[in-house]
Write an enzyme that holds these catalytic residues in place. Structure first.
Site, PDB file in Angstrom:
ATOM      1  CG  ASP A 190      19.603  37.276 -66.141  1.00 55.77           C
ATOM      2  OD1 ASP A 190      19.366  36.404 -65.274  1.00 55.77           O
ATOM      3  OD2 ASP A 190      19.073  37.286 -67.262  1.00 55.77           O
ATOM      4  CG  HIS A 221      19.702  29.814 -57.194  1.00 58.15           C
ATOM      5  ND1 HIS A 221      20.855  29.446 -57.836  1.00 58.15           N
ATOM      6  CD2 HIS A 221      18.708  29.099 -57.776  1.00 58.15           C
ATOM      7  CE1 HIS A 221      20.570  28.555 -58.782  1.00 58.15           C
ATOM      8  NE2 HIS A 221      19.269  28.320 -58.754  1.00 58.15           N
ATOM      9  CD  GLU A 268      17.172  25.180 -58.111  1.00 61.37           C
ATOM     10  OE1 GLU A 268      17.581  24.107 -58.557  1.00 61.37           O
ATOM     11  OE2 GLU A 268      16.968  26.179 -58.821  1.00 61.37           O
ATOM     12  CB  CYS A 292      22.039  23.237 -64.909  1.00 61.50           C
ATOM     13  SG  CYS A 292      21.317  22.762 -63.341  1.00 61.50           S
TER      14      CYS A 292
END
Lengths: 631, 631
Positions: free
Chosen positions: A183, A259, A311, A395
């Protein structure tokens, strides 16, 4: 090798953390569940009803925030579970059980579990690991399941997630017939290590290891996956797999890139695996990356990832203040990583950062009332920044919540013959050192004061080495055992003082960390902070808010010679030490309508009060600054 | 009331502007045509072939850059046309004629003319004025047509565009049966005034007036238009019609907001219409907006619009340096607006800004070699900024080109009995004051030197008032006529010295503008510039580049007492005055691996050279700064 303390044995029964932990337990956890309900996050589990219209549109990357709603209630379950052992709560358990029941019902026959894909696009599952966060979501559910199992002993959620992991294991791996994917948003890796620590099933550890080892192998899995979808890999929105730390194998990475939250989750898993697999290569990669982060890319608050566009990270020394992204999640996750590093290698360079984020860049992410949040933790504001009740991409609230509800584990670690104290603050801790039970009573006004008392309550005398972190910020430390001074010159290694003795009931260690107000300067390559100074006392970084100053703190110039005093202000947001002094202020009165002129601004004296940065934006909105011009 | 000089009568036959105008004529204009060809901009006019695949994807707003390719070659035709009278060029004319022929062929029977919609979506024309730039593109074609007609006398392009304007007139207006729309990207308004000045057709002026008067009327046309498309107005990507200065009627606007280029084009049209319609209410609105811009929202370079997110304005005093958007087009367009304001109201507050953009924030948009560009004109860089050959959205190259190829008009204005000189620089100008022909020979090393000689060549003695701008930056000016000093205390109004006399052949005015190096300070509310100083000499703002310094200029601290000297450096990029002095540099050598520490950086002496900002990024890439810390 150290193991973190069981956080359920650490009770914050006074001092700084008592009210924070109570607020999070009593306000944050229940209001977050309310928001999850109000905002439709839990509706995604109503698998027997047709999926409603999108509440979060599809982004250019193909991702909707709704793709990973599961992660939000997964993290909420984790945060809530951490409170349950010390504070049983049937209402909370019922709410969690309701979610678990729906998850179990919705889980596909082959174990696959992701509410978006099951309900909306079952045929597209596992077709876009680059963008769509499937394993990220499952990882957070898995962390929630482990925490809930540990808190309640119930296995239902854990079993659901083990079936999901079995499915992942059957689908991904280096073996023939499996997809060699991983992922792009790391998370499953560290969750699998947590699972392994419960199940001791070596396949769980092996799967985590596979994901970390496979990451960044070229040609990239994401290239092939994009082509399979009929897309050109060149059309990737984020342009480079560095965004996901997948641009090269993890062991080859020297610079922290991409990120920020992804990076911290990956590095946390790498630290875990270096521990579990005794893998020095991962430890060395982590060491390099940690050094890169703290010497080139970390805000003074412990915030990290300056840029909103990815980010995450940009170039080294790029640390803008007003546009700092510095996501709460990233600071919390740096806490995770630092803490894990310290278990492998007890060095205060790691736990110093844990302390920095805890008292600054992570804690700033939650309001004093426990139900308002920051996603971005800027270091400077003109008053445009406001805490919010809930976020488009929520989040951060559950991340800071789980950090605080499990805080005890970060304070102490134990080895077979060692007890390490990483953090200071009043609490009562029941610990196991080797075979011995140790109750440790820590009393202190820390972080407002550097005097700490540690009292031991042991059933029988017990020989072990006490290792006390000497904070990196402290220039003068004194430690005594039962009144006898310890010679710190002789016993400090990697920032920890070691005291080996047979500890007896009633033994007391007294610590005095000298805590003057310090002026902090940034490396000259950080151009935003050039000519500026930040104020720090102990682990706490200070800021000046417009509401105290009556003007923008950006206009202040702090004389280099000015004495700054510290005073405990019991009336400030539950009590905090404030700093006070007199600065010069650039006067705007004589500028009339000019924007530029050839005479420098005139300066006039202005008394100021600085408050802990983590408390900012809890009163009237206004400008704020950490870095002040120094003259 | 003043009229700008005919730029074709102004020849830059020496001094600063000679090489710039030659470079733009000889390099910029031909290479831009080449780029337009290479990049497929001209292919959009091959109406007899099917439209090819998109080369610019559709943005979230629904806009592709391809929607307004017409504007780019329209602006190129305008820029090229300005050179044709003084420098006839058959090759160039053939290229323009080829474009005009295709435009004429493609124009729809009802006069509609936009290559995107004609070829790709004829049914969707005029369905989205909010996002799709139809009239913006037509406006630029119209400006090109007017310029080409004036240069060559050919009417074909002008007639095509008059038919297009007839179509717009038949489609839009307050009359029953017409759409009460106006383009969200202003441009057609000022183009229509230009057309009116050629045709003297009052309907052309009336249409421009309608567009300006209609703008911002509530309920918004864009709301209704969105609903007609089946969209919710709330889904507007830019959230507020302030983005297009359409949030309220233009006469009610007090603060300059939204997209900077749009704002400048609108305000230019408002200034034109206040002139043509003798409309004080528009002049008053312009005055307020101009004051707001220059006292709250303008970079020291004349750059404007700090933010990339809306290509425009944010809050007042928000002038970040490294992330400055400050689009070249916006600075050029501020030149347009300032210049138009000065025709209505001869006040140096307007022409001071024209000069500022000309020598700084606009000129920085083109390289010294005339074929590389900046879109964003940052005031600080860490070396990440590079000039480019062509841009994804190449609006800026042709904008700076047309500014420079028509530069003569900005130098002089004439009234019935007045000749105003706004700008200084060597040139020979043939002017008409009232009925008299006046040849004015301006000789000077300006902007490197403040001494200027103006010599008159008149056929017969002619009485008129000479009005000379005393630059806002100048603290000491001397003017003499044929050796006799003019008493400036008596004759300066709104920044212009007025000398009324009968001018005879051979008369000479000598001007001395004292030009010391000045330190410039920003209003204390501009927090980015707090404690910093910029260097300016005459109209030229300076910067320090890494290539000269051998380090990042961000690390310099300029002592307040340091003498800074000016020296003409003939070897620097065609010759320029540089500034030299010695500053202190924050030393990085003693920082080892620390990012923060409690001791301030040590400072060591470092000689520096500063170059004109408009010349930056023409040599080795590297860091650059205008605003330097002062100690």
């Amino acid at each position: 090798r150290y193991r973190p303390a069981d956080h359920t044995g650490v009770v914050f029964d006074g001092g700084f953390w008592q009210s924070w932990t109570e607020t999070v337990r009593n306000v944050t956890i229940p209001t977050q569940h309310k928001r999850l309900e109000e905002e439709g996050f839990l509706e995604v589990l109503d698998f027997d009803k047709p999926a409603g219209p999108l509440v979060r549109p599809i982004q250019p990357s193909g991702l909707s925030m709704q793709h990973f709603f599961d992660s939000d209630f997964g993290k909420w379950i984790e945060a809530a579970s951490y409170t349950l052992k010390a504070h049983p709560n049937a209402v909370l358990e019922t709410k969690i059980d309701a979610i678990v029941e729906k998850l179990e019902k919705g889980q596909m026959a082959d174990g696959y579990l992701n509410s978006w894909f099951i309900r909306r696009e079952p045929d597209r599952r596992w077709t876009n690991l680059r963008d769509l966060h499937e394993m990220y979501s499952m990882g957070h559910l898995l962390e929630g399941a482990v925490a809930y199992h540990e808190a309640t002993g119930k296995r239902r959620f854990l079993d659901v997630m083990i079936r999901a992991v079995d499915h992942i294991m059957a689908t991904f791996g280096a073996e023939p017939g499996k997809l060699r994917g991983y992922d792009a948003h790391e998370e499953i890796e560290l969750a699998l290590v947590k699972l392994y620590r419960v199940t001791r099933d070596p396949r769980h550890l092996k799967l985590a290891t596979y994901f970390v080892d496979e990451r960044g192998r070229m040609p990239s899995y994401y290239d092939g996956e994009a082509r399979k979808r009929g897309e050109s890999p060149d059309d990737y929105v984020y342009k480079t797999y560095a965004y996901s730390q997948a641009h090269m194998p993890v062991r080859d990475q020297h610079q922290v890139v991409g990120h920020a939250v992804r990076a911290m989750y990956l590095f946390s898993a790498m630290a875990d695996l270096s521990h579990e697999n005794d893998d020095r290569t991962l430890k060395e990669a982590c060491d390099r990356l940690f050094d890169n982060l703290v010497s080139r890319q970390l805000y003074v608050t412990g915030g990290l990832g300056p840029s909103a566009s990815n980010e995450g990270f940009t170039r080294e020394f790029d640390l803008p203040n007003e546009t700092a992204y510095a996501e709460t999640c990233a600071a919390v996750a740096l806490g995770f990583w630092s803490h894990r590093m310290a278990q492998v290698d007890l060095d205060s360079k790691f736990t110093d950062r844990l302390e920095t984020v805890l008292y600054n860049g992570a804690l700033s992410g939650i309001s004093r009332d426990g139900e308002h949040y920051f996603y971005e933790n800027v270091l400077e504001s003109h008053g445009q920044h406001r805490r919010w009740k809930w976020h488009y991409c929520p989040c951060c609230p559950t991340n800071i919540a789980r950090f605080i509800t499990s805080l005890g584990q970060y304070f102490y670690s134990t080895g077979d013959h060692e007890l390490a104290i990483h953090l200071y603050g009043t609490n009562c801790a029941d610990l196991t050192v080797g075979d011995s039970f140790v109750r440790l009573i820590q009393e202190t006004q820390y972080p407002w004061d550097g005097d700490i008392s540690l009292r031991f309550a042991v059933e029988r005398p017990s020989r072990f080495q006490l290792r006390l972190r000497i904070p990196g910020w402290c220039r003068q430390a004194q430690i005594s055992v039962n009144g006898a001074a310890v010679d710190l010159d002789q016993c400090v290694t990697k920032g920890y003082a070691a005291i080996s003795r047979e500890w007896r009931n009633g033994d007391e260690v007294r610590i005095g960390f000298s805590m003057p107000v310090e002026r902090i300067y940034a490396h000259p390559a950080v151009s935003e902070d050039g000519g500026r100074v930040a104020l720090r006392r102990g682990p706490v970084v200070y800021c000046i808010e417009e509401t105290d100053l009556g003007g923008e703190p950006q206009r202040l110039r702090l004389p280099a010679s000015e004495e700054i005093s510290a005073r405990y202000d019991a009336a400030l947001l539950g009590g905090a030490t404030v700093l006070e002094g007199t600065a010069l202020e650039a006067d705007i009165a004589d500028w009339q309508n000019a924007l530029y002129r050839t005479a420098p601004p005139s300066l006039k004296e202005r008394p100021f009060k600085a408050i802990p940065y983590h408390l900012w934006a809890n009163r009237e909105p206004g400008a704020m600054a950490i870095w002040l011009q120094e003259v």
